[in-house]
Design a protein around this motif. Structure first.
Motif, PDB file in Angstrom:
ATOM      1  N   MET A  24       0.843  -1.199   0.000  1.00 12.73           N
ATOM      2  CA  MET A  24       0.000   0.000   0.000  1.00 12.73           C
ATOM      3  C   MET A  24       0.883   1.256   0.000  1.00 12.73           C
ATOM      4  SD  MET A  24      -2.884   1.184   2.788  1.00 12.73           S
ATOM      5  CE  MET A  24      -3.878  -0.261   2.419  1.00 12.73           C
ATOM      6  N   ILE A  25       0.496   2.243  -0.789  1.00  9.97           N
ATOM      7  CA  ILE A  25       1.254   3.491  -0.846  1.00  9.97           C
ATOM      8  C   ILE A  25       1.010   4.288   0.437  1.00  9.97           C
ATOM      9  CG2 ILE A  25       1.564   5.660  -2.077  1.00  9.97           C
ATOM     10  CD1 ILE A  25       0.700   4.244  -4.599  1.00  9.97           C
ATOM     11  N   GLU A  26       2.088   4.787   1.018  1.00 17.69           N
ATOM     12  CA  GLU A  26       1.972   5.536   2.262  1.00 17.69           C
ATOM     13  C   GLU A  26       1.215   6.847   2.028  1.00 17.69           C
ATOM     14  OE1 GLU A  26       5.702   6.102   4.109  1.00 17.69           O
ATOM     15  OE2 GLU A  26       6.240   3.974   4.103  1.00 17.69           O
ATOM     16  N   ASN A  27       0.314   7.138   2.933  1.00 19.45           N
ATOM     17  CA  ASN A  27      -0.538   8.330   2.820  1.00 19.45           C
ATOM     18  C   ASN A  27       0.130   9.488   3.561  1.00 19.45           C
ATOM     19  OD1 ASN A  27      -2.630  10.011   2.240  1.00 19.45           O
ATOM     20  ND2 ASN A  27      -4.009   9.169   3.782  1.00 19.45           N
ATOM     21  N   ARG A  28       1.173  10.026   2.967  1.00 19.23           N
ATOM     22  CA  ARG A  28       1.898  11.139   3.585  1.00 19.23           C
ATOM     23  C   ARG A  28       1.501  12.452   2.926  1.00 19.23           C
ATOM     24  NH1 ARG A  28       8.133   8.932   4.141  1.00 19.23           N
ATOM     25  NH2 ARG A  28       7.693   7.161   5.550  1.00 19.23           N
ATOM     26  N   LEU A  29       1.502  13.516   3.718  1.00 18.43           N
ATOM     27  CA  LEU A  29       1.121  14.833   3.212  1.00 18.43           C
ATOM     28  C   LEU A  29       2.059  15.285   2.101  1.00 18.43           C
ATOM     29  CD1 LEU A  29      -0.619  17.364   3.391  1.00 18.43           C
ATOM     30  CD2 LEU A  29       0.916  18.221   5.173  1.00 18.43           C
ATOM     31  N   GLY A  30       3.373  15.065   2.283  1.00 14.60           N
ATOM     32  CA  GLY A  30       4.336  15.479   1.262  1.00 14.60           C
ATOM     33  C   GLY A  30       4.116  14.777  -0.058  1.00 14.60           C
ATOM     34  N   LEU A  31       3.824  13.471   0.005  1.00 11.39           N
ATOM     35  CA  LEU A  31       3.576  12.719  -1.224  1.00 11.39           C
ATOM     36  C   LEU A  31       2.306  13.202  -1.913  1.00 11.39           C
ATOM     37  CD1 LEU A  31       4.516   9.072  -0.146  1.00 11.39           C
ATOM     38  CD2 LEU A  31       5.765  10.570  -1.718  1.00 11.39           C
ATOM     39  N   ARG A  32       1.269  13.511  -1.126  1.00 14.56           N
ATOM     40  CA  ARG A  32       0.016  14.000  -1.720  1.00 14.56           C
ATOM     41  C   ARG A  32       0.232  15.343  -2.401  1.00 14.56           C
ATOM     42  NH1 ARG A  32      -2.497  12.709   3.221  1.00 14.56           N
ATOM     43  NH2 ARG A  32      -3.069  14.897   3.526  1.00 14.56           N
ATOM     44  N   ILE A  33       0.975  16.220  -1.753  1.00 15.08           N
ATOM     45  CA  ILE A  33       1.253  17.536  -2.345  1.00 15.08           C
ATOM     46  C   ILE A  33       2.047  17.375  -3.628  1.00 15.08           C
ATOM     47  CG2 ILE A  33       2.476  19.720  -2.014  1.00 15.08           C
ATOM     48  CD1 ILE A  33       1.811  19.531   0.949  1.00 15.08           C
ATOM     49  N   PHE A  34       3.079  16.523  -3.607  1.00 12.49           N
ATOM     50  CA  PHE A  34       3.901  16.292  -4.810  1.00 12.49           C
ATOM     51  C   PHE A  34       3.050  15.716  -5.948  1.00 12.49           C
ATOM     52  CE2 PHE A  34       6.487  13.365  -7.349  1.00 12.49           C
ATOM     53  CZ  PHE A  34       7.415  14.257  -7.881  1.00 12.49           C
ATOM     54  N   ALA A  35       2.167  14.750  -5.617  1.00 12.44           N
ATOM     55  CA  ALA A  35       1.318  14.146  -6.639  1.00 12.44           C
ATOM     56  C   ALA A  35       0.383  15.176  -7.258  1.00 12.44           C
ATOM     57  CB  ALA A  35       0.519  12.989  -6.029  1.00 12.44           C
ATOM     58  N   HIS A  36      -0.192  16.039  -6.432  1.00 13.54           N
ATOM     59  CA  HIS A  36      -1.103  17.068  -6.947  1.00 13.54           C
ATOM     60  C   HIS A  36      -0.353  18.086  -7.810  1.00 13.54           C
ATOM     61  CE1 HIS A  36      -3.973  15.439  -4.038  1.00 13.54           C
ATOM     62  NE2 HIS A  36      -4.917  16.105  -4.683  1.00 13.54           N
ATOM     63  N   ILE A  37       0.868  18.433  -7.406  1.00 12.37           N
ATOM     64  CA  ILE A  37       1.659  19.369  -8.214  1.00 12.37           C
ATOM     65  C   ILE A  37       1.946  18.774  -9.586  1.00 12.37           C
ATOM     66  CG2 ILE A  37       3.915  20.483  -8.423  1.00 12.37           C
ATOM     67  CD1 ILE A  37       3.893  20.888  -5.403  1.00 12.37           C
ATOM     68  N   MET A  38       2.309  17.497  -9.639  1.00 15.74           N
ATOM     69  CA  MET A  38       2.612  16.846 -10.912  1.00 15.74           C
ATOM     70  C   MET A  38       1.364  16.756 -11.788  1.00 15.74           C
ATOM     71  SD  MET A  38       5.775  16.469 -10.776  1.00 15.74           S
ATOM     72  CE  MET A  38       5.946  15.603 -12.326  1.00 15.74           C
ATOM     73  N   ILE A  39       0.222  16.470 -11.165  1.00 17.10           N
ATOM     74  CA  ILE A  39      -1.023  16.400 -11.928  1.00 17.10           C
ATOM     75  C   ILE A  39      -1.365  17.766 -12.519  1.00 17.10           C
ATOM     76  CG2 ILE A  39      -3.513  16.051 -11.739  1.00 17.10           C
ATOM     77  CD1 ILE A  39      -2.925  13.885  -9.653  1.00 17.10           C
ATOM     78  N   ILE A  40      -1.217  18.812 -11.716  1.00 19.47           N
ATOM     79  CA  ILE A  40      -1.517  20.171 -12.197  1.00 19.47           C
ATOM     80  C   ILE A  40      -0.581  20.556 -13.338  1.00 19.47           C
ATOM     81  CG2 ILE A  40      -1.476  22.616 -11.547  1.00 19.47           C
ATOM     82  CD1 ILE A  40      -2.388  21.729  -8.734  1.00 19.47           C
ATOM     83  N   LEU A  41       0.709  20.221 -13.219  1.00 15.87           N
ATOM     84  CA  LEU A  41       1.663  20.513 -14.297  1.00 15.87           C
ATOM     85  C   LEU A  41       1.299  19.758 -15.572  1.00 15.87           C
ATOM     86  CD1 LEU A  41       5.092  20.516 -12.387  1.00 15.87           C
ATOM     87  CD2 LEU A  41       3.886  22.472 -13.373  1.00 15.87           C
ATOM     88  N   ALA A  42       0.908  18.513 -15.423  1.00 12.72           N
ATOM     89  CA  ALA A  42       0.521  17.723 -16.603  1.00 12.72           C
ATOM     90  C   ALA A  42      -0.698  18.326 -17.284  1.00 12.72           C
ATOM     91  CB  ALA A  42       0.253  16.273 -16.195  1.00 12.72           C
ATOM     92  N   VAL A  43      -1.679  18.756 -16.480  1.00  8.10           N
ATOM     93  CA  VAL A  43      -2.884  19.367 -17.040  1.00  8.10           C
ATOM     94  C   VAL A  43      -2.538  20.666 -17.765  1.00  8.10           C
ATOM     95  CG1 VAL A  43      -5.079  20.458 -16.458  1.00  8.10           C
ATOM     96  CG2 VAL A  43      -4.446  18.294 -15.394  1.00  8.10           C
TER      97      VAL A  43
END
Length: 281
Positions: free
Chosen positions: A1-20
């Motif tokens: 299971m992927i760890e539910n860390r705040l830093g990872l969530r922020i990084f994932a959202h930043i990458m998604i926004i950049l891709a969009v």
């Protein structure tokens, strides 16, 4: 299971926004350019704010104005729509019946025929384009919907997907249909076809995008302006060499070209996801 860390969530959202942003920014530029005048659109840097010529630009792009637009988008959109629907519906119909015959009928060389169909995946139109063009030309099908669609209408991929799906249908359904006195075509129409609706819908979306984006084959098949699909007409609008191009009208045509596939994807998004998931089971 992927760890539910705040830093990872922020990084994932930043990458998604950049891709969009990377995907949507060119589309945004096209929309903005389609609202500006011919002078404004060639300014460097281009303004990121909408202009006041939107209605006029789209009217000219759709219907032309004197000699300003030699390729009105309304006609090209119609040609593209007819061509795409014939390709999508034809591919699905042929693939459905082919897979049905391969799975439910016993005839000599049944699997050999299936693998011959499957091997054609290695021979797309671009590979066999010269002999295919020669055949179509000899049959006098240039500048016709038949010439635009028939060479593209068979699909080994769709046949394979339907064959895999039909193989998962329980044999008890076939036996029950036989007990009820149903023939082969009634079993196909009343049992298999309703079960295949999600897969059919998913393939329709995929094949619609495939047909809508065709460029090379329509470029060879059409020499008359009234038979240009929008992908070919758009390239003709850009001209060549030092010819003057109305980029605001070109961008308006680009936006018009994006609308039909977007409507199909948005309208059938749920069926597309369901069909792809069901196909993998």
């Amino acid at each position: 299971m992927i760890e539910n860390r705040l830093g990872l969530r922020i990084f994932a959202h930043i990458m998604i926004i950049l891709a969009v942003l990377l995907v949507c920014f060119p589309i945004y530029l096209a929309i903005i350019a389609s609202t500006q005048s011919a002078t404004e659109v060639v300014n460097v840097p281009i303004s990121l704010l909408p202009g006041d010529q939107m209605i006029e630009n789209y009217k000219i792009a759709l219907f032309g104005k004197d000699e300003t637009v030699a390729y009105p988008a309304a006609r090209m959109l119609w040609v593209s729509l007819v061509m795409t629907l014939i390709i999508a519906v034809g591919k699905i119909a042929i693939s459905l019946t082919s897979a049905f015959a391969i799975v439910y009928f016993r005839f000599p060389c049944r699997m050999l025929i299936f693998w011959i169909i499957f091997i054609t995946l290695m021979l797309p139109v671009e590979v066999r384009i010269i002999p295919t063009f020669d055949v179509v030309a000899n049959l006098h099908m240039l500048n016709s919907y038949a010439g635009l669609t028939i060479p593209l209408i068979a699909s080994a991929t769709a046949t394979f997907l339907f064959r895999q799906f039909f193989s998962t249908v329980p044999d008890e359904l076939l036996e029950a249909a036989r007990v009820d006195g149903a023939g082969a075509m009634r079993f196909f129409k009343d049992v298999l076809l309703p079960l295949s609706i999600p897969t059919v819908a998913a393939l329709f979306v995929i094949q619609f995008i495939y047909g809508w984006n065709q460029y090379l084959w329509p470029l060879l098949m059409t020499t008359r302006e009234e038979m240009f699909p929008i992908s070919v007409g758009l390239r003709q609008m850009m001209g060549s060499g030092d010819s003057l191009v109305d980029w605001n009208i070109v961008m308006a045509t680009v936006v018009l070209m994006l609308i039909p596939p977007m409507i199909v994807i948005l309208a059938m998004q749920r069926w597309l996801v369901k069909g792809l998931i069901d196909s993998e089971k």
